[in-house]
Design a protein around this motif. Structure first.
Motif, PDB file in Angstrom:
ATOM      1  N   ARG A  14       0.841  -1.216   0.000  1.00 25.28           N
ATOM      2  CA  ARG A  14       0.000   0.000   0.000  1.00 25.28           C
ATOM      3  C   ARG A  14       0.875   1.266   0.000  1.00 25.28           C
ATOM      4  O   ARG A  14       0.360   2.378  -0.070  1.00 25.28           O
ATOM      5  CB  ARG A  14      -0.933   0.051   1.224  1.00 25.28           C
ATOM      6  N   PRO A  16       3.011   4.397  -1.202  1.00 24.14           N
ATOM      7  CA  PRO A  16       2.813   5.210  -2.411  1.00 24.14           C
ATOM      8  C   PRO A  16       4.054   5.210  -3.299  1.00 24.14           C
ATOM      9  O   PRO A  16       5.178   5.077  -2.801  1.00 24.14           O
ATOM     10  CB  PRO A  16       2.581   6.611  -1.848  1.00 24.14           C
ATOM     11  N   SER A  17       3.862   5.340  -4.590  1.00 24.62           N
ATOM     12  CA  SER A  17       5.004   5.465  -5.512  1.00 24.62           C
ATOM     13  C   SER A  17       4.588   6.336  -6.689  1.00 24.62           C
ATOM     14  O   SER A  17       3.410   6.353  -7.073  1.00 24.62           O
ATOM     15  CB  SER A  17       5.428   4.086  -6.031  1.00 24.62           C
ATOM     16  N   HIS A  19       3.584   7.573 -10.133  1.00 20.45           N
ATOM     17  CA  HIS A  19       2.835   6.879 -11.207  1.00 20.45           C
ATOM     18  C   HIS A  19       2.330   5.505 -10.751  1.00 20.45           C
ATOM     19  O   HIS A  19       1.946   4.675 -11.570  1.00 20.45           O
ATOM     20  CB  HIS A  19       3.686   6.680 -12.471  1.00 20.45           C
ATOM     21  N   ASP A  52      12.351  10.373  -7.147  1.00 21.12           N
ATOM     22  CA  ASP A  52      11.057   9.796  -6.769  1.00 21.12           C
ATOM     23  C   ASP A  52      11.176   8.297  -6.503  1.00 21.12           C
ATOM     24  O   ASP A  52      10.445   7.751  -5.677  1.00 21.12           O
ATOM     25  CB  ASP A  52      10.003  10.067  -7.854  1.00 21.12           C
ATOM     26  N   SER A  56      10.057   6.738  -3.018  1.00 22.05           N
ATOM     27  CA  SER A  56       9.052   5.660  -3.005  1.00 22.05           C
ATOM     28  C   SER A  56       9.594   4.445  -2.251  1.00 22.05           C
ATOM     29  O   SER A  56       8.869   3.799  -1.489  1.00 22.05           O
ATOM     30  CB  SER A  56       8.676   5.250  -4.436  1.00 22.05           C
ATOM     31  N   ARG A 108      -4.678   5.555   4.251  1.00 25.21           N
ATOM     32  CA  ARG A 108      -4.031   6.652   3.523  1.00 25.21           C
ATOM     33  C   ARG A 108      -4.206   6.495   2.009  1.00 25.21           C
ATOM     34  O   ARG A 108      -4.231   5.393   1.495  1.00 25.21           O
ATOM     35  CB  ARG A 108      -2.533   6.668   3.840  1.00 25.21           C
ATOM     36  N   GLY A 109      -4.319   7.607   1.321  1.00 23.36           N
ATOM     37  CA  GLY A 109      -4.341   7.549  -0.139  1.00 23.36           C
ATOM     38  C   GLY A 109      -4.273   8.950  -0.699  1.00 23.36           C
ATOM     39  O   GLY A 109      -4.691   9.905  -0.030  1.00 23.36           O
ATOM     40  N   PRO A 259       0.093  15.041  -4.627  1.00 23.86           N
ATOM     41  CA  PRO A 259       1.432  15.453  -5.049  1.00 23.86           C
ATOM     42  C   PRO A 259       1.422  16.193  -6.394  1.00 23.86           C
ATOM     43  O   PRO A 259       0.610  15.887  -7.272  1.00 23.86           O
ATOM     44  CB  PRO A 259       2.190  14.122  -5.165  1.00 23.86           C
ATOM     45  N   LEU A 260       2.336  17.144  -6.506  1.00 26.94           N
ATOM     46  CA  LEU A 260       2.464  17.957  -7.728  1.00 26.94           C
ATOM     47  C   LEU A 260       3.939  18.001  -8.104  1.00 26.94           C
ATOM     48  O   LEU A 260       4.567  19.062  -8.140  1.00 26.94           O
ATOM     49  CB  LEU A 260       1.936  19.377  -7.466  1.00 26.94           C
ATOM     50  N   GLN A 262       5.504  17.722 -10.765  1.00 22.09           N
ATOM     51  CA  GLN A 262       5.934  18.415 -11.991  1.00 22.09           C
ATOM     52  C   GLN A 262       6.600  19.760 -11.673  1.00 22.09           C
ATOM     53  O   GLN A 262       7.470  20.209 -12.412  1.00 22.09           O
ATOM     54  CB  GLN A 262       4.759  18.585 -12.978  1.00 22.09           C
ATOM     55  N   ARG A 303      -3.064  -2.263  -6.827  1.00 15.20           N
ATOM     56  CA  ARG A 303      -1.782  -2.797  -6.376  1.00 15.20           C
ATOM     57  C   ARG A 303      -1.507  -4.160  -7.021  1.00 15.20           C
ATOM     58  O   ARG A 303      -2.441  -4.912  -7.324  1.00 15.20           O
ATOM     59  CB  ARG A 303      -1.756  -2.983  -4.854  1.00 15.20           C
TER      60      ARG A 303
HETATM   61  C1  LIG Z   1       7.667  10.300  -4.759  1.00 18.38           C
HETATM   62  C2  LIG Z   1       6.250  10.420  -5.234  1.00 18.38           C
HETATM   63  C3  LIG Z   1       5.913  11.338  -6.228  1.00 18.38           C
HETATM   64  C4  LIG Z   1       4.590  11.454  -6.664  1.00 18.38           C
HETATM   65  N1  LIG Z   1       4.265  12.402  -7.609  1.00 18.38           N
HETATM   66  C5  LIG Z   1       2.972  12.545  -7.994  1.00 18.38           C
HETATM   67  C6  LIG Z   1       2.577  13.579  -8.898  1.00 18.38           C
HETATM   68  O1  LIG Z   1       3.399  14.359  -9.381  1.00 18.38           O
HETATM   69  N2  LIG Z   1       1.269  13.700  -9.225  1.00 18.38           N
HETATM   70  C7  LIG Z   1       0.315  12.871  -8.693  1.00 18.38           C
HETATM   71  O2  LIG Z   1      -0.870  13.034  -9.008  1.00 18.38           O
HETATM   72  N3  LIG Z   1       0.652  11.880  -7.813  1.00 18.38           N
HETATM   73  C8  LIG Z   1       1.946  11.707  -7.464  1.00 18.38           C
HETATM   74  N4  LIG Z   1       2.289  10.768  -6.535  1.00 18.38           N
HETATM   75  C9  LIG Z   1       1.231   9.940  -5.948  1.00 18.38           C
HETATM   76  C10 LIG Z   1       1.210   8.564  -6.597  1.00 18.38           C
HETATM   77  O3  LIG Z   1       0.697   8.623  -7.910  1.00 18.38           O
HETATM   78  C11 LIG Z   1       0.386   7.651  -5.702  1.00 18.38           C
HETATM   79  O4  LIG Z   1       1.073   7.491  -4.489  1.00 18.38           O
HETATM   80  C12 LIG Z   1       0.163   6.297  -6.335  1.00 18.38           C
HETATM   81  O5  LIG Z   1      -0.655   6.413  -7.465  1.00 18.38           O
HETATM   82  C13 LIG Z   1      -0.484   5.322  -5.347  1.00 18.38           C
HETATM   83  O6  LIG Z   1      -1.704   5.845  -4.908  1.00 18.38           O
HETATM   84  P1  LIG Z   1      -2.013   6.122  -3.373  1.00 18.38           P
HETATM   85  O7  LIG Z   1      -1.016   7.116  -2.877  1.00 18.38           O
HETATM   86  O8  LIG Z   1      -3.423   6.680  -3.392  1.00 18.38           O
HETATM   87  O9  LIG Z   1      -1.919   4.824  -2.648  1.00 18.38           O
HETATM   88  C14 LIG Z   1       3.598  10.626  -6.091  1.00 18.38           C
HETATM   89  C15 LIG Z   1       3.943   9.698  -5.099  1.00 18.38           C
HETATM   90  C16 LIG Z   1       5.248   9.589  -4.672  1.00 18.38           C
HETATM   91  C17 LIG Z   1       5.604   8.599  -3.597  1.00 18.38           C
END
Ligand SMILES: Cc1cc2nc3c(=O)[nH]c(=O)nc-3n(C[C@H](O)[C@H](O)[C@H](O)COP(=O)(O)O)c2cc1C
Length: 306
Positions: A14, A16-17, A19, A52, A56, A108-109, A259-260, A262, A303
């Motif tokens: 679970r 986060p990573s 993409h 990233d 992650s 969390r999400g 997260p942003l 970009q 997942r």
């Molecule tokens: C290091 C890192 C960078 C991320 N960058 C972005 C991002 O730029 N835009 C975005 O929408 N989500 C971003 N995420 C969120 C991931 O897309 C998200 O963690 C993943 O899809 C899993 O979904 P969850 O966090 O809801 O479990 C990032 C997550 C991590 C850990």
């Protein structure tokens, strides 16, 4: 260790990573479980420095430790970098000390929908070591510039597209990547995005990047907060663990994160953001996310282990 950790893997996963590539690997050895990564799940175009990736992997390590502790297992982590490896989960004298539980990890999400207006309380922000706060509106110009940069880059857009799952018929919809639902897209928006990305080479010279970037034009036009994680570049794995703990703290208080990245992936906007924060080295900006109380819950992301 393998017998005890294997059943916990769906909760480890679970984490986060970027993409939602879930780049981590767990290889069980006599010593414990080696934490590594699968190069086919890295993002060499949009994450060329591996920032990233390491964040992650750090988030994954923290998740493993929390879930093991909640299961009553005494497991620790020792960094031991090597080829496609960051360290080892090993038997420890005591369970990892953490205020978080497996239920917190599951709850969390990311939430990319609308947030209620309002700022985070100062004492909560003060708890989040390494986090700097800015008003959403103060970053709206940088987000737009970064989106234009991202969608203007053929290769970055191609890599992003490879991880998008915009229709439920996608064969990896339940496994990894970014689904239409996790991205909070309506059906029409998902169809539009799919069609325009399929036609990207033809439409790019006609202004498609501007149209795609326009979709997030108003995202930061409300009274809310953006948090920026600042830390040493050499500590990115450790900072991923810190980021995970901060996200769990926020989530426990009812806040979600969007997260942003970009903004820090694009050189000029990263420099401007560093200037605005008074940070000397722009490379130490490790993560950017808007944070707030979501207007509605997000659909959990897919997942590989569930
Ligand atoms: C290091 C890192 C960078 C991320 N960058 C972005 C991002 O730029 N835009 C975005 O929408 N989500 C971003 N995420 C969120 C991931 O897309 C998200 O963690 C993943 O899809 C899993 O979904 P969850 O966090 O809801 O479990 C990032 C997550 C991590 C850990």
């Amino acid at each position: 260790m393998k017998d005890r950790l294997r059943p916990l893997e769906p909760d480890f996963w679970r984490a986060p990573s970027a993409h939602n590539t879930q780049p981590w690997t767990l290889t069980y050895t006599a010593e414990g479980a080696e934490v590594g990564w699968d190069p086919s799940r890295a993002l060499p175009i949009s994450d060329p420095t591996g920032r990233d990736l390491r964040l992650s992997l750090g988030a994954f390590v923290e998740c493993c430790l929390i879930v093991c502790a909640d299961a009553g297992l005494s497991v620790g982590f020792r960094p031991d970098p090597g080829p496609h490896r960051v360290g080892v989960l090993h038997a420890a004298a005591q369970p990892y000390r953490t205020p978080f539980t497996t239920a917190d990890v599951r709850a969390r999400g990311a939430n990319r929908g609308e947030y209620h207006p309002g700022r985070l309380p100062d004492p909560l922000v003060a708890e989040l070591t390494g986090m700097r706060r800015l008003a959403c509106r103060d970053l709206a110009d940088l987000l737009h510039a970064a989106d234009l940069h991202q969608f203007g880059d053929r290769e970055v857009t191609r890599e992003l597209r490879a991880w998008l799952r915009l229709t439920r018929r996608h064969r990896r919809y339940l496994l990894d990547g970014l689904t239409d639902r996790a991205l909070s897209l309506t059906r029409a928006e998902a169809i539009g995005l799919r069609a325009s990305l399929a036609l990207y080479p033809a439409l790019r010279p006609l202004g498609l990047p501007r149209v795609l970037a326009g979709a997030s034009r108003d995202l930061l036009d409300y009274d809310g907060d953006v948090l920026v994680l600042v830390g040493a570049v050499e500590d990115e794995l450790e900072m991923g663990r810190v980021l995970m703990r901060h996200w769990l703290t926020l989530s426990a208080h009812g806040y979600a994160t969007h997260p942003l990245s970009q903004i820090i992936d694009c050189e000029p906007t990263r420099r401007t953001l560093a200037d605005r924060l008074g940070v000397a080295d722009p490379r130490t900006l490790l993560h950017v996310a808007r944070v707030g109380r979501p207007a509605s819950p997000a659909t959990p992301s897919s997942r590989l282990r569930s």
